[in-house]
Design a protein around this motif. Structure first.
Motif, PDB file in Angstrom:
ATOM      1  N   ILE A 206     -30.096 -18.534  -1.070  1.00  0.00           N
ATOM      2  CA  ILE A 206     -29.514 -17.400  -0.722  1.00  0.00           C
ATOM      3  C   ILE A 206     -28.090 -17.211  -1.540  1.00  0.00           C
ATOM      4  CG2 ILE A 206     -28.283 -16.060   1.283  1.00  0.00           C
ATOM      5  CD1 ILE A 206     -30.417 -17.310   3.068  1.00  0.00           C
ATOM      6  N   LEU A 207     -27.253 -18.296  -1.586  1.00  0.00           N
ATOM      7  CA  LEU A 207     -26.142 -18.331  -2.064  1.00  0.00           C
ATOM      8  C   LEU A 207     -26.147 -17.965  -3.632  1.00  0.00           C
ATOM      9  CD1 LEU A 207     -23.157 -19.083  -1.819  1.00  0.00           C
ATOM     10  CD2 LEU A 207     -23.596 -21.344  -2.456  1.00  0.00           C
ATOM     11  N   ARG A 208     -27.135 -18.583  -4.306  1.00  0.00           N
ATOM     12  CA  ARG A 208     -27.369 -18.177  -5.715  1.00  0.00           C
ATOM     13  C   ARG A 208     -27.552 -16.926  -6.088  1.00  0.00           C
ATOM     14  NH1 ARG A 208     -30.293 -23.297  -5.506  1.00  0.00           N
ATOM     15  NH2 ARG A 208     -32.129 -22.115  -5.740  1.00  0.00           N
ATOM     16  N   ARG A 209     -28.209 -16.298  -5.247  1.00  0.00           N
ATOM     17  CA  ARG A 209     -28.936 -15.082  -5.389  1.00  0.00           C
ATOM     18  C   ARG A 209     -27.831 -14.138  -5.141  1.00  0.00           C
ATOM     19  NH1 ARG A 209     -33.619 -15.077  -2.719  1.00  0.00           N
ATOM     20  NH2 ARG A 209     -32.502 -14.753  -0.713  1.00  0.00           N
ATOM     21  N   ALA A 210     -26.733 -14.169  -4.115  1.00  0.00           N
ATOM     22  CA  ALA A 210     -25.732 -13.453  -3.824  1.00  0.00           C
ATOM     23  C   ALA A 210     -24.572 -13.577  -4.865  1.00  0.00           C
ATOM     24  CB  ALA A 210     -25.256 -13.876  -2.558  1.00  0.00           C
ATOM     25  N   ILE A 211     -24.325 -14.640  -5.413  1.00  0.00           N
ATOM     26  CA  ILE A 211     -23.495 -14.863  -6.426  1.00  0.00           C
ATOM     27  C   ILE A 211     -24.019 -14.085  -7.898  1.00  0.00           C
ATOM     28  CG2 ILE A 211     -22.323 -16.475  -8.361  1.00  0.00           C
ATOM     29  CD1 ILE A 211     -21.998 -18.380  -5.636  1.00  0.00           C
ATOM     30  N   GLU A 212     -25.222 -14.037  -8.173  1.00  0.00           N
ATOM     31  CA  GLU A 212     -25.743 -13.603  -9.189  1.00  0.00           C
ATOM     32  C   GLU A 212     -25.432 -12.156  -9.407  1.00  0.00           C
ATOM     33  OE1 GLU A 212     -27.318 -13.461 -13.042  1.00  0.00           O
ATOM     34  OE2 GLU A 212     -26.859 -15.179 -11.770  1.00  0.00           O
ATOM     35  N   ASN A 213     -25.638 -11.394  -8.195  1.00  0.00           N
ATOM     36  CA  ASN A 213     -25.522 -10.097  -8.379  1.00  0.00           C
ATOM     37  C   ASN A 213     -24.056  -9.792  -8.606  1.00  0.00           C
ATOM     38  OD1 ASN A 213     -28.095  -9.336  -7.277  1.00  0.00           O
ATOM     39  ND2 ASN A 213     -27.483  -9.075  -5.117  1.00  0.00           N
ATOM     40  N   PHE A 214     -23.019 -10.388  -8.337  1.00  0.00           N
ATOM     41  CA  PHE A 214     -21.725 -10.302  -8.746  1.00  0.00           C
ATOM     42  C   PHE A 214     -21.281 -10.560 -10.211  1.00  0.00           C
ATOM     43  CE2 PHE A 214     -21.394 -10.959  -3.945  1.00  0.00           C
ATOM     44  CZ  PHE A 214     -20.944  -9.862  -3.698  1.00  0.00           C
ATOM     45  N   ARG A 215     -22.420 -11.604 -10.604  1.00  0.00           N
ATOM     46  CA  ARG A 215     -21.950 -11.872 -12.136  1.00  0.00           C
ATOM     47  C   ARG A 215     -22.755 -10.631 -12.840  1.00  0.00           C
ATOM     48  NH1 ARG A 215     -22.059 -17.096 -13.275  1.00  0.00           N
ATOM     49  NH2 ARG A 215     -23.329 -17.574 -11.457  1.00  0.00           N
ATOM     50  N   LYS A 216     -23.636 -10.136 -12.363  1.00  0.00           N
ATOM     51  CA  LYS A 216     -24.224  -9.079 -13.223  1.00  0.00           C
ATOM     52  C   LYS A 216     -23.565  -7.885 -13.237  1.00  0.00           C
ATOM     53  CE  LYS A 216     -29.327 -10.118 -11.963  1.00  0.00           C
ATOM     54  NZ  LYS A 216     -30.381  -9.493 -11.409  1.00  0.00           N
ATOM     55  N   ALA A 217     -22.722  -7.688 -12.101  1.00  0.00           N
ATOM     56  CA  ALA A 217     -21.552  -6.544 -12.274  1.00  0.00           C
ATOM     57  C   ALA A 217     -20.510  -7.001 -13.229  1.00  0.00           C
ATOM     58  CB  ALA A 217     -20.965  -6.322 -10.773  1.00  0.00           C
ATOM     59  N   ASP A 218     -20.110  -8.347 -13.405  1.00  0.00           N
ATOM     60  CA  ASP A 218     -19.213  -8.655 -14.210  1.00  0.00           C
ATOM     61  C   ASP A 218     -19.319  -9.901 -14.238  1.00  0.00           C
ATOM     62  OD1 ASP A 218     -16.418  -7.671 -15.720  1.00  0.00           O
ATOM     63  OD2 ASP A 218     -16.190  -9.698 -14.899  1.00  0.00           O
ATOM     64  N   ALA A 219     -19.266 -10.624 -15.531  1.00  0.00           N
ATOM     65  CA  ALA A 219     -19.585 -12.248 -15.778  1.00  0.00           C
ATOM     66  C   ALA A 219     -18.320 -12.994 -15.287  1.00  0.00           C
ATOM     67  CB  ALA A 219     -19.672 -12.279 -17.360  1.00  0.00           C
ATOM     68  N   ASP A 220     -17.023 -12.336 -15.592  1.00  0.00           N
ATOM     69  CA  ASP A 220     -16.018 -13.055 -15.038  1.00  0.00           C
ATOM     70  C   ASP A 220     -15.815 -13.084 -13.245  1.00  0.00           C
ATOM     71  OD1 ASP A 220     -13.160 -14.274 -15.208  1.00  0.00           O
ATOM     72  OD2 ASP A 220     -12.703 -12.511 -14.152  1.00  0.00           O
ATOM     73  N   TYR A 221     -16.276 -12.181 -12.896  1.00  0.00           N
ATOM     74  CA  TYR A 221     -16.373 -11.616 -11.453  1.00  0.00           C
ATOM     75  C   TYR A 221     -17.478 -12.944 -10.578  1.00  0.00           C
ATOM     76  CZ  TYR A 221     -17.234  -9.033  -7.207  1.00  0.00           C
ATOM     77  OH  TYR A 221     -17.083  -8.477  -5.798  1.00  0.00           O
ATOM     78  N   GLY A 222     -18.561 -13.051 -11.146  1.00  0.00           N
ATOM     79  CA  GLY A 222     -19.497 -14.132 -10.803  1.00  0.00           C
ATOM     80  C   GLY A 222     -18.863 -15.591 -11.277  1.00  0.00           C
ATOM     81  N   LYS A 223     -18.482 -15.615 -12.355  1.00  0.00           N
ATOM     82  CA  LYS A 223     -18.068 -17.226 -12.553  1.00  0.00           C
ATOM     83  C   LYS A 223     -16.883 -17.549 -11.894  1.00  0.00           C
ATOM     84  CE  LYS A 223     -15.882 -19.795 -16.411  1.00  0.00           C
ATOM     85  NZ  LYS A 223     -15.408 -19.497 -18.013  1.00  0.00           N
ATOM     86  N   ARG A 224     -15.798 -16.785 -11.383  1.00  0.00           N
ATOM     87  CA  ARG A 224     -14.837 -17.201 -10.679  1.00  0.00           C
ATOM     88  C   ARG A 224     -15.112 -17.307  -9.248  1.00  0.00           C
ATOM     89  NH1 ARG A 224      -9.849 -12.987 -11.834  1.00  0.00           N
ATOM     90  NH2 ARG A 224      -8.898 -14.064 -10.340  1.00  0.00           N
ATOM     91  N   LEU A 225     -16.167 -16.403  -8.909  1.00  0.00           N
ATOM     92  CA  LEU A 225     -16.510 -16.471  -7.651  1.00  0.00           C
ATOM     93  C   LEU A 225     -17.420 -17.657  -7.190  1.00  0.00           C
ATOM     94  CD1 LEU A 225     -16.926 -15.233  -4.746  1.00  0.00           C
ATOM     95  CD2 LEU A 225     -18.922 -13.873  -5.526  1.00  0.00           C
ATOM     96  N   GLU A 226     -18.228 -18.152  -8.202  1.00  0.00           N
ATOM     97  CA  GLU A 226     -19.093 -19.216  -8.000  1.00  0.00           C
ATOM     98  C   GLU A 226     -18.091 -21.007  -8.018  1.00  0.00           C
ATOM     99  OE1 GLU A 226     -22.996 -21.278 -10.160  1.00  0.00           O
ATOM    100  OE2 GLU A 226     -21.326 -20.436 -11.415  1.00  0.00           O
ATOM    101  N   ALA A 227     -17.097 -20.532  -8.771  1.00  0.00           N
ATOM    102  CA  ALA A 227     -15.990 -21.589  -8.829  1.00  0.00           C
ATOM    103  C   ALA A 227     -15.298 -21.882  -7.571  1.00  0.00           C
ATOM    104  CB  ALA A 227     -15.144 -21.853  -9.934  1.00  0.00           C
ATOM    105  N   ALA A 228     -15.088 -20.772  -6.904  1.00  0.00           N
ATOM    106  CA  ALA A 228     -14.512 -20.657  -5.707  1.00  0.00           C
ATOM    107  C   ALA A 228     -15.130 -21.188  -4.525  1.00  0.00           C
ATOM    108  CB  ALA A 228     -13.777 -19.274  -5.376  1.00  0.00           C
ATOM    109  N   VAL A 229     -16.289 -20.896  -4.549  1.00  0.00           N
ATOM    110  CA  VAL A 229     -17.196 -21.341  -3.412  1.00  0.00           C
ATOM    111  C   VAL A 229     -17.639 -22.864  -3.579  1.00  0.00           C
ATOM    112  CG1 VAL A 229     -19.513 -21.258  -2.336  1.00  0.00           C
ATOM    113  CG2 VAL A 229     -18.536 -18.998  -3.314  1.00  0.00           C
ATOM    114  N   GLU A 230     -17.744 -23.198  -4.777  1.00  0.00           N
ATOM    115  CA  GLU A 230     -17.927 -24.776  -4.985  1.00  0.00           C
ATOM    116  C   GLU A 230     -16.637 -25.416  -4.389  1.00  0.00           C
ATOM    117  OE1 GLU A 230     -19.085 -25.257  -9.092  1.00  0.00           O
ATOM    118  OE2 GLU A 230     -21.120 -24.581  -8.779  1.00  0.00           O
ATOM    119  N   ALA A 231     -15.533 -24.980  -4.770  1.00  0.00           N
ATOM    120  CA  ALA A 231     -14.487 -25.526  -4.344  1.00  0.00           C
ATOM    121  C   ALA A 231     -14.151 -25.790  -2.650  1.00  0.00           C
ATOM    122  CB  ALA A 231     -12.907 -24.927  -4.798  1.00  0.00           C
TER     123      ALA A 231
END
Length: 488
Positions: A460-485
């Motif tokens: 569920i987490l991966r799929r949700a983040i992937e939608n934001f990555r499709k909107a903007d690559a930087d958006y998804g990258k930063r969000l993924e890093a923040a969640v992992e932290a």
């Protein structure tokens, strides 16, 4: 004996009989059991048990106020609606603001869209505009609405709102990416109802006296300025003063600091809709202002508080199906579902005669219908005939449609909305992200990551983040890093 020193007359039962003792119930002798014959006791307890009606499934927590709408520009070239017919014309309004997901006792200062519902008491009947404080929504088809709201409400097993449910649905419904970006941005928690914009959100039809059709979107820009709360500020305020937004609205009006909004429309000639780069009837999309600029048309002021919250706010009803001549619906599939859904909710929650209540009935016109009887019917029609046509002088049809016909073609089917040149589920979410300053983006990422960190399933987490990555690559990258932290 009564302890009152001043009265306005005798206290009575609901049937008007004077009450001799409102302090002591009747008993079988001094100290004996209470008697069933005590009409006042039975009447008071029975009424008390029924003082609450079912709360709204959505938008249960709200506040309202009366005011006026004043026309400031000539729009007769676009619509023949009488309340918009001349500059300077004033129309009484009632507004109700609300959160979406919380129940009746929930706090005001939470991250949630805000309802922005308006009732215009026009001379041609009431016109209801039922919108939000965001120009878009999570879904584009009403058939998904019950499922969406179920994810926002309490889980049937845990009894709590679950991040897994929320982001599972959003991840599987990528059209929600735009609205989720709005919701977790700075405007996701308004500081008050006075300090937020309002939007009709849907596309509506305007028709002028010559029968020309225009598609319009409504914008209500707060004259108080936008003010929002951070996640941390909201958490403190929600605990200290759960009624913060309701209190702010009431007290500002009590002190004469009347909140105002400047009203704008975007206008699209009907001939341009088919070839517009976005589907103009898609509730998950905006019309960029560069394409269709905002046209100022009026001012809305709220200047009078309700005298009774239950009678005027809780029992108020709004339906997007309440149109007046010159204004009508569009093929927006969410709007089409709401045309039925809102009225049906009111019939269940308040009753079949909800529109007879003072806050809901027309104030500048007269309702003349053949509907009779049902719960809470007040007998207003007397002995008049209850059918049409009749030869006894009853109300009859006008043969004048409220709005213009819209051509349709093709077979009946469970259809996906037509796709336009630049339509996809992510483009406008990405545009919104890139419009934000670096600090706004950082807060968006922090807010979203905090919510996503509560998701327990990796898929569920991966799929949700992937939608934001499709909107903007930087958006998804930063969000993924923040969640992992946050998850360590």
């Amino acid at each position: 004996m009564s302890t009152h020193v001043e009265t306005t007359g005798p206290l009575t039962t609901e049937s008007g009989a004077p009450v001799s003792d409102n302090q002591n119930s009747q008993t079988a002798g001094v100290g004996g059991p209470v008697l069933l014959q005590d009409q006042l006791l039975i009447e008071k307890l029975a009424h008390f048990n029924r003082e609450r009606i079912p709360e709204r499934i959505v938008h249960a927590r709200g506040a309202g106020a009366y005011g006026k709408f004043t026309v400031t520009a000539d729009v007769t070239g676009y619509t023949r609606a009488a309340f918009l017919s001349e500059v300077g014309k004033e129309t009484e309004v009632f507004a109700r603001f609300s959160t979406v997901a919380g129940n009746l006792g929930a706090a005001d200062a939470v991250r949630d869209p805000r309802g922005f519902a308006l009732k215009f008491y026009t001379e041609e009947g009431n016109y209801d505009l039922v919108g939000n404080n965001t120009p878009v929504f999570f879904i584009k088809d009403a058939i998904k609405f019950p499922d969406f709201i179920h994810t926002q409400k309490r889980d049937p097993y845990t009894g709590s709102q679950e991040a897994d449910n929320v982001f599972d649905f959003w991840g599987l419904s990528p059209e929600s990416t735009h609205q989720v970006t709005w919701l977790f941005g700075d405007r996701g928690i308004p500081a008050s109802y006075r300090h937020m914009h309002g939007f009709g959100s849907h596309t509506f039809q305007w028709t002028n006296a010559d029968g020309e059709i225009f598609w319009v979107k409504y914008h209500f820009k707060t004259d108080q300025g936008i003010k929002n709360l951070t996640e941390e500020e909201a958490a403190v305020l929600a605990g200290q003063d759960p009624d913060s937004h309701q209190r702010d609205l009431r007290e500002s009006i009590e002190t004469g600091d009347f909140p105002n909004w400047t009203v704008y429309v975007q206008v699209m000639p009907a001939s341009e809709a088919a070839d517009y780069r976005f589907n103009p009837f898609d509730l998950t999309k905006v019309w960029p202002h560069a394409d269709y600029p905002l046209i100022p048309i009026g001012k809305m002021e709220l200047n009078r508080n309700p005298e009774n919250i239950f009678a005027e706010v809780e029992q108020s009803v709004f339906s997007p199906a309440h149109f007046v001549p010159g204004i009508g619906p569009s093929p927006d599939k969410m709007l089409q579902g709401r045309l039925f859904g809102y009225g049906d909710a009111h019939r269940y929650r308040v009753g079949i005669n909800a529109d007879h209540l003072p806050v809901n009935r027309p104030h500048a016109a007269e309702a003349r219908t053949h509907g009779r009887d049902g719960q809470m019917y007040d007998g207003r029609h007397g002995g008049a005939k209850n059918y049409e046509p009749n030869s006894f002088g009853g109300p009859a049809q006008t043969d004048k449609p409220l709005w213009a016909d819209v051509a349709v073609s093709g077979a009946t089917t469970e259809s996906v909305a037509p796709s336009h040149a630049e339509d996809n589920d992510f483009v406008q979410a990405g545009n919104l992200y890139r419009l934000m300053s670096e600090s706004e983006q950082a807060r968006l990422i922090s807010n979203l990551a905090g919510a996503l960190a509560g998701v327990t399933r990796d898929d569920i987490l991966r799929r949700a983040i992937e939608n934001f990555r499709k909107a903007d690559a930087d958006y998804g990258k930063r969000l993924e890093a923040a969640v992992e932290a946050l998850r360590g």
